[in-house]
Design an enzyme around this catalytic site. Sequence first.
Site, PDB file in Angstrom:
ATOM      1  N   CYS A  77      -2.448  -7.989  29.477  1.00 37.59           N
ATOM      2  CA  CYS A  77      -2.975  -9.066  28.627  1.00 37.59           C
ATOM      3  C   CYS A  77      -3.913  -9.996  29.402  1.00 37.59           C
ATOM      4  O   CYS A  77      -5.018 -10.299  28.956  1.00 37.59           O
ATOM      5  CB  CYS A  77      -1.825  -9.829  27.982  1.00 37.59           C
TER       6      CYS A  77
HETATM    7  N1  LIG Z   1       4.402  -9.278  26.065  1.00 36.70           N
HETATM    8  C1  LIG Z   1       3.090  -9.197  26.273  1.00 36.70           C
HETATM    9  O1  LIG Z   1       2.347 -10.139  26.000  1.00 36.70           O
HETATM   10  C2  LIG Z   1       2.491  -7.944  26.844  1.00 36.70           C
HETATM   11  C3  LIG Z   1       1.103  -7.805  26.817  1.00 36.70           C
HETATM   12  C4  LIG Z   1       0.518  -6.654  27.348  1.00 36.70           C
HETATM   13  C5  LIG Z   1       1.318  -5.667  27.893  1.00 36.70           C
HETATM   14  N2  LIG Z   1       2.681  -5.842  27.938  1.00 36.70           N
HETATM   15  C6  LIG Z   1       3.467  -4.749  28.523  1.00 36.70           C
HETATM   16  O2  LIG Z   1       4.060  -4.024  27.452  1.00 36.70           O
HETATM   17  C7  LIG Z   1       5.347  -3.575  27.840  1.00 36.70           C
HETATM   18  C8  LIG Z   1       6.367  -4.099  26.843  1.00 36.70           C
HETATM   19  O3  LIG Z   1       6.312  -5.515  26.872  1.00 36.70           O
HETATM   20  P1  LIG Z   1       7.208  -6.412  25.923  1.00 36.70           P
HETATM   21  O4  LIG Z   1       6.743  -7.794  26.105  1.00 36.70           O
HETATM   22  O5  LIG Z   1       7.278  -5.823  24.579  1.00 36.70           O
HETATM   23  O6  LIG Z   1       8.624  -6.246  26.647  1.00 36.70           O
HETATM   24  P2  LIG Z   1      10.052  -6.462  25.998  1.00 36.70           P
HETATM   25  O7  LIG Z   1       9.929  -7.397  24.852  1.00 36.70           O
HETATM   26  O8  LIG Z   1      10.955  -6.803  27.114  1.00 36.70           O
HETATM   27  O9  LIG Z   1      10.428  -5.021  25.413  1.00 36.70           O
HETATM   28  C9  LIG Z   1      10.587  -3.891  26.219  1.00 36.70           C
HETATM   29  C10 LIG Z   1      11.498  -2.921  25.496  1.00 36.70           C
HETATM   30  O10 LIG Z   1      11.719  -1.784  26.352  1.00 36.70           O
HETATM   31  C11 LIG Z   1      13.045  -1.307  26.197  1.00 36.70           C
HETATM   32  N3  LIG Z   1      13.599  -0.920  27.501  1.00 36.70           N
HETATM   33  C12 LIG Z   1      13.810   0.338  27.909  1.00 36.70           C
HETATM   34  N4  LIG Z   1      14.260   0.395  29.152  1.00 36.70           N
HETATM   35  C13 LIG Z   1      14.413  -0.882  29.565  1.00 36.70           C
HETATM   36  C14 LIG Z   1      14.857  -1.470  30.750  1.00 36.70           C
HETATM   37  N5  LIG Z   1      15.231  -0.734  31.803  1.00 36.70           N
HETATM   38  N6  LIG Z   1      14.875  -2.816  30.820  1.00 36.70           N
HETATM   39  C15 LIG Z   1      14.482  -3.576  29.782  1.00 36.70           C
HETATM   40  N7  LIG Z   1      14.029  -3.052  28.612  1.00 36.70           N
HETATM   41  C16 LIG Z   1      14.004  -1.720  28.504  1.00 36.70           C
HETATM   42  C17 LIG Z   1      13.845  -2.424  25.546  1.00 36.70           C
HETATM   43  O11 LIG Z   1      14.383  -1.909  24.343  1.00 36.70           O
HETATM   44  P3  LIG Z   1      15.764  -1.137  24.275  1.00 36.70           P
HETATM   45  O12 LIG Z   1      16.641  -1.622  25.412  1.00 36.70           O
HETATM   46  O13 LIG Z   1      16.271  -1.490  22.957  1.00 36.70           O
HETATM   47  O14 LIG Z   1      15.409   0.321  24.412  1.00 36.70           O
HETATM   48  C18 LIG Z   1      12.867  -3.522  25.220  1.00 36.70           C
HETATM   49  O15 LIG Z   1      12.928  -3.923  23.857  1.00 36.70           O
HETATM   50  C19 LIG Z   1       5.583  -4.101  29.272  1.00 36.70           C
HETATM   51  O16 LIG Z   1       5.279  -3.100  30.194  1.00 36.70           O
HETATM   52  C20 LIG Z   1       4.612  -5.260  29.371  1.00 36.70           C
HETATM   53  O17 LIG Z   1       4.220  -5.518  30.693  1.00 36.70           O
HETATM   54  C21 LIG Z   1       3.276  -6.945  27.410  1.00 36.70           C
END
Ligand SMILES: NC(=O)c1ccc[n+]([C@@H]2O[C@H](COP(=O)([O-])OP(=O)(O)OC[C@H]3O[C@@H](n4cnc5c(N)ncnc54)[C@H](OP(=O)(O)O)[C@@H]3O)[C@@H](O)[C@H]2O)c1
Length: 350
Positions: free
Chosen positions: A157
């Site tokens: 981002c």
């Molecule tokens: N948030 C942003 O603004 C943003 C922007 C650009 C890119 N990103 C990238 O996109 C990806 C997802 O971001 P997010 O913000 O959606 O993250 P998040 O809200 O923490 O969601 C990640 C999901 O991955 C799953 N997961 C599977 N293995 C995991 C583990 N070992 N530890 C924690 N969660 C695990 C979890 O679901 P379950 O446990 O239910 O399977 C969780 O809901 C990341 O790599 C992040 O760097 C995020």
Amino acid sequence: MTGSEKTRLKVAVVGGSGYVGGELLRLLLPHPAVGDVRAFSESHAGETWGGVHPSLAHLGGGKFEPPDTAGAAAWADVLFFALPHGRSQEVIPEIPPAGPPLVIDLAADFRIHDQTLYSAYYGEHKAPSALEGFVYGLADVEGSRLRGKGRIAVPGCFATAALLAVHPLAAAGLLGETPTVFAVTGSTGSGVKPKRTTHHPVRAHNFFGYSQGGHRHEAEAAEQIRRWSGEEDGAIRILTHSAPIVRGIHATLLARVKEPLPDPGALFRKAYEGRPFVTVMDSPPELAAVVGSNHAHLHALSREGDRVVVVDCAEDNLVKGAAGQAVQVMNLALGHEETLGLGFGGLYPC
Ligand SMILES: NC(=O)c1ccc[n+]([C@@H]2O[C@H](COP(=O)([O-])OP(=O)(O)OC[C@H]3O[C@@H](n4cnc5c(N)ncnc54)[C@H](OP(=O)(O)O)[C@@H]3O)[C@@H](O)[C@H]2O)c1
């Protein structure tokens, strides 16, 4: 099922319970080229998508399935991964070589090809051979060059905002020294798991910097600046801050240029001419104007004898900086209209 529905895409989202996963589902469910969507989650397996992401309740959709990378890969035409950094490089190598035609990863795992640069910010990569075939999907710069690509890493981002601000200068060979970006993000940037710094009483009326010794997104941004400028030591500083907002990134680039640039707006308008999701504004952008949308608003001016350029970029971290850009790269890779399913504006005021 009609004939056209039969040919629509089968799309799967791994990590669908997170913030980016929820945004992907919100954008994919009404997408005209998408026929069937499945979503996988460990912690919410068996729960409805609308139960986990309330904004999806009226959009239909199904229930989260337990993680099954091989099964998802065998079923899907397009497979999105929205897992935390480090997890993607563990599961993506499980995809068989004959796997889905298109894999789109939203973590940092496959964004950086230079292993020296990668390890300086992230440590050792667990699956460097899986990097082969992945391209960096900065959609608003790459555009039609993404057509036919099968493995795409969606930029971070902060990196998206910083790179949209610096690209016209770097590509024109104008960067005089390492540029600096002062960037501010909302609490959704930290993901769905509660943390002290995303807890409402700590965040709601607060402002602070973090990772200012070297934010990880500097690595992918440096690699792209080197590609565009041809300068092998190209770099960028991204000074990150947390603001009392939920969504959005506002980034300000300060760049010393090699020769006076009296009208940087003209350079930026030419660089993004015809690009549907980048608008070069006549005045500094407002974050609320882009929140909820896949648009980035930019503004450029010069100062100090036109030798320093200041560029503001505003975007939604979860849409332009993640899920919206991922859908845009899907459209581009598959040869669909780039704007398909993304033709909505921001929420101003929000
Ligand atoms: N948030 C942003 O603004 C943003 C922007 C650009 C890119 N990103 C990238 O996109 C990806 C997802 O971001 P997010 O913000 O959606 O993250 P998040 O809200 O923490 O969601 C990640 C999901 O991955 C799953 N997961 C599977 N293995 C995991 C583990 N070992 N530890 C924690 N969660 C695990 C979890 O679901 P379950 O446990 O239910 O399977 C969780 O809901 C990341 O790599 C992040 O760097 C995020």
